[in-house]
Design a protein around this motif. Sequence first.
Motif, PDB file in Angstrom:
ATOM      1  N   VAL A 131      31.010  -9.516  -1.471  1.00  0.00           N
ATOM      2  CA  VAL A 131      30.257  -8.354  -1.920  1.00  0.00           C
ATOM      3  C   VAL A 131      29.991  -7.469  -0.702  1.00  0.00           C
ATOM      4  CG1 VAL A 131      28.184  -7.557  -3.115  1.00  0.00           C
ATOM      5  CG2 VAL A 131      29.140  -9.795  -3.665  1.00  0.00           C
ATOM      6  N   GLY A 132      30.269  -6.174  -0.849  1.00  0.00           N
ATOM      7  CA  GLY A 132      30.061  -5.234   0.243  1.00  0.00           C
ATOM      8  C   GLY A 132      28.978  -4.228  -0.085  1.00  0.00           C
ATOM      9  N   PHE A 133      28.143  -3.915   0.901  1.00  0.00           N
ATOM     10  CA  PHE A 133      27.051  -2.949   0.752  1.00  0.00           C
ATOM     11  C   PHE A 133      27.080  -1.974   1.914  1.00  0.00           C
ATOM     12  CE2 PHE A 133      25.643  -6.733  -1.445  1.00  0.00           C
ATOM     13  CZ  PHE A 133      25.050  -6.240  -2.592  1.00  0.00           C
ATOM     14  N   GLU A 134      26.533  -0.789   1.698  1.00  0.00           N
ATOM     15  CA  GLU A 134      26.404   0.181   2.785  1.00  0.00           C
ATOM     16  C   GLU A 134      25.211  -0.134   3.671  1.00  0.00           C
ATOM     17  OE1 GLU A 134      26.565   4.336   1.955  1.00  0.00           O
ATOM     18  OE2 GLU A 134      28.069   4.046   0.399  1.00  0.00           O
ATOM     19  N   ARG A 135      24.147  -0.650   3.091  1.00  0.00           N
ATOM     20  CA  ARG A 135      22.917  -0.885   3.840  1.00  0.00           C
ATOM     21  C   ARG A 135      22.571  -2.369   3.888  1.00  0.00           C
ATOM     22  NH1 ARG A 135      22.515   3.392   0.680  1.00  0.00           N
ATOM     23  NH2 ARG A 135      22.240   5.404   1.671  1.00  0.00           N
ATOM     24  N   GLU A 136      22.094  -2.797   5.048  1.00  0.00           N
ATOM     25  CA  GLU A 136      21.775  -4.206   5.255  1.00  0.00           C
ATOM     26  C   GLU A 136      20.664  -4.683   4.322  1.00  0.00           C
ATOM     27  OE1 GLU A 136      20.264  -7.272   8.756  1.00  0.00           O
ATOM     28  OE2 GLU A 136      20.685  -5.180   9.263  1.00  0.00           O
ATOM     29  N   HIS A 137      19.644  -3.857   4.099  1.00  0.00           N
ATOM     30  CA  HIS A 137      18.534  -4.312   3.248  1.00  0.00           C
ATOM     31  C   HIS A 137      18.997  -4.522   1.805  1.00  0.00           C
ATOM     32  CE1 HIS A 137      18.118   0.078   2.536  1.00  0.00           C
ATOM     33  NE2 HIS A 137      17.639  -0.293   1.366  1.00  0.00           N
ATOM     34  N   TYR A 140      18.640  -8.155  -0.067  1.00  0.00           N
ATOM     35  CA  TYR A 140      17.989  -8.234  -1.375  1.00  0.00           C
ATOM     36  C   TYR A 140      18.914  -8.916  -2.383  1.00  0.00           C
ATOM     37  CZ  TYR A 140      15.939  -6.884  -5.817  1.00  0.00           C
ATOM     38  OH  TYR A 140      15.422  -6.925  -7.080  1.00  0.00           O
ATOM     39  N   PHE A 141      20.190  -8.526  -2.386  1.00  0.00           N
ATOM     40  CA  PHE A 141      21.164  -9.132  -3.297  1.00  0.00           C
ATOM     41  C   PHE A 141      21.279 -10.631  -3.042  1.00  0.00           C
ATOM     42  CE2 PHE A 141      25.460 -10.631  -4.197  1.00  0.00           C
ATOM     43  CZ  PHE A 141      25.619 -10.234  -5.515  1.00  0.00           C
ATOM     44  N   LEU A 142      21.390 -11.028  -1.775  1.00  0.00           N
ATOM     45  CA  LEU A 142      21.540 -12.441  -1.428  1.00  0.00           C
ATOM     46  C   LEU A 142      20.310 -13.250  -1.851  1.00  0.00           C
ATOM     47  CD1 LEU A 142      23.292 -14.606  -0.117  1.00  0.00           C
ATOM     48  CD2 LEU A 142      22.284 -13.990   2.073  1.00  0.00           C
ATOM     49  N   ASP A 143      19.134 -12.721  -1.587  1.00  0.00           N
ATOM     50  CA  ASP A 143      17.904 -13.422  -1.981  1.00  0.00           C
ATOM     51  C   ASP A 143      17.809 -13.562  -3.496  1.00  0.00           C
ATOM     52  OD1 ASP A 143      17.210 -13.605   0.678  1.00  0.00           O
ATOM     53  OD2 ASP A 143      15.863 -11.869   0.631  1.00  0.00           O
ATOM     54  N   THR A 144      18.123 -12.493  -4.226  1.00  0.00           N
ATOM     55  CA  THR A 144      18.077 -12.518  -5.690  1.00  0.00           C
ATOM     56  C   THR A 144      19.115 -13.486  -6.246  1.00  0.00           C
ATOM     57  OG1 THR A 144      17.353 -10.216  -5.683  1.00  0.00           O
ATOM     58  CG2 THR A 144      18.175 -11.092  -7.761  1.00  0.00           C
ATOM     59  N   LEU A 145      20.311 -13.479  -5.665  1.00  0.00           N
ATOM     60  CA  LEU A 145      21.371 -14.388  -6.125  1.00  0.00           C
ATOM     61  C   LEU A 145      20.956 -15.838  -5.922  1.00  0.00           C
ATOM     62  CD1 LEU A 145      24.260 -14.745  -7.210  1.00  0.00           C
ATOM     63  CD2 LEU A 145      25.046 -14.627  -4.830  1.00  0.00           C
ATOM     64  N   ARG A 146      20.369 -16.144  -4.770  1.00  0.00           N
ATOM     65  CA  ARG A 146      19.916 -17.519  -4.511  1.00  0.00           C
ATOM     66  C   ARG A 146      18.863 -17.956  -5.527  1.00  0.00           C
ATOM     67  NH1 ARG A 146      20.165 -16.914   1.834  1.00  0.00           N
ATOM     68  NH2 ARG A 146      22.117 -17.998   2.178  1.00  0.00           N
ATOM     69  N   GLU A 147      17.939 -17.059  -5.847  1.00  0.00           N
ATOM     70  CA  GLU A 147      16.899 -17.383  -6.836  1.00  0.00           C
ATOM     71  C   GLU A 147      17.510 -17.647  -8.210  1.00  0.00           C
ATOM     72  OE1 GLU A 147      13.933 -14.319  -6.913  1.00  0.00           O
ATOM     73  OE2 GLU A 147      13.581 -14.461  -4.756  1.00  0.00           O
ATOM     74  N   ARG A 148      18.428 -16.804  -8.627  1.00  0.00           N
ATOM     75  CA  ARG A 148      19.037 -16.971  -9.954  1.00  0.00           C
ATOM     76  C   ARG A 148      19.875 -18.234 -10.034  1.00  0.00           C
ATOM     77  NH1 ARG A 148      20.661 -10.913 -12.001  1.00  0.00           N
ATOM     78  NH2 ARG A 148      18.536 -10.138 -11.978  1.00  0.00           N
ATOM     79  N   LEU A 149      20.606 -18.546  -8.983  1.00  0.00           N
ATOM     80  CA  LEU A 149      21.396 -19.775  -8.976  1.00  0.00           C
ATOM     81  C   LEU A 149      20.500 -21.003  -8.974  1.00  0.00           C
ATOM     82  CD1 LEU A 149      24.286 -18.854  -6.528  1.00  0.00           C
ATOM     83  CD2 LEU A 149      24.421 -19.117  -9.003  1.00  0.00           C
ATOM     84  N   LYS A 150      19.373 -20.904  -8.286  1.00  0.00           N
ATOM     85  CA  LYS A 150      18.419 -22.014  -8.245  1.00  0.00           C
ATOM     86  C   LYS A 150      17.891 -22.326  -9.642  1.00  0.00           C
ATOM     87  CE  LYS A 150      14.459 -23.593  -5.561  1.00  0.00           C
ATOM     88  NZ  LYS A 150      13.466 -23.210  -4.545  1.00  0.00           N
ATOM     89  N   GLU A 151      17.661 -21.281 -10.457  1.00  0.00           N
ATOM     90  CA  GLU A 151      17.213 -21.481 -11.839  1.00  0.00           C
ATOM     91  C   GLU A 151      18.230 -22.268 -12.664  1.00  0.00           C
ATOM     92  OE1 GLU A 151      16.525 -17.582 -13.382  1.00  0.00           O
ATOM     93  OE2 GLU A 151      14.850 -17.193 -12.031  1.00  0.00           O
TER      94      GLU A 151
END
Length: 118
Positions: free
Chosen positions: A12-18, A22-33
Motif C-alpha cells: 500500500v502506498g501513501f503520499e503522507r506518512e501520517h 493511521y492505515f497500519l494501526d487501523t489494519l492491525r486493530e481490524r485483523l486483531k478482531e
Amino acid sequence: MIIVRCADDFVVGFEREHDARYFLDTLRERLKELALSLHPEKTRLIEFGRFAANNRKRRGLGKPETFNFLGFTFICGKSRQGKFLIKRKSRRDRMADEVASREAGAATAYASVSPRTG
C-alpha cells in the motif's frame, strides 16, 4: 493511496506518512478482531518514491530503502534522462536457491544417465 495485491500479499502506498501510520494501526486493530495478525518481519513503513532520495539526503540518511514483493526487489532509481523510475530485480536469495536446485537436479540426471566404466 494505491494498493497492489496478489493472493494474501499486498503493498500500500501513501503520499503522507501520517496516512500510512493511521492505515497500519487501523489494519492491525481490524485483523486483531479476527484473531489474525501481520507478519512482523514482512510489515514495515518505508519512504519510497519520487522524492524519497532527496528527502533522505536532506536529512543525512542514505539511499531509499528497498522492498521485496512477489519475488522481486523494488528499488528507487532514475532513468538515463534523470526521471524517477522504479527498478525491479529478481530477488538474489530466491535466484540462488533456484540455481542450486537446478544444478543438483542436473548432476543427478547426469549421474543416472552416464554409464559407469571401469
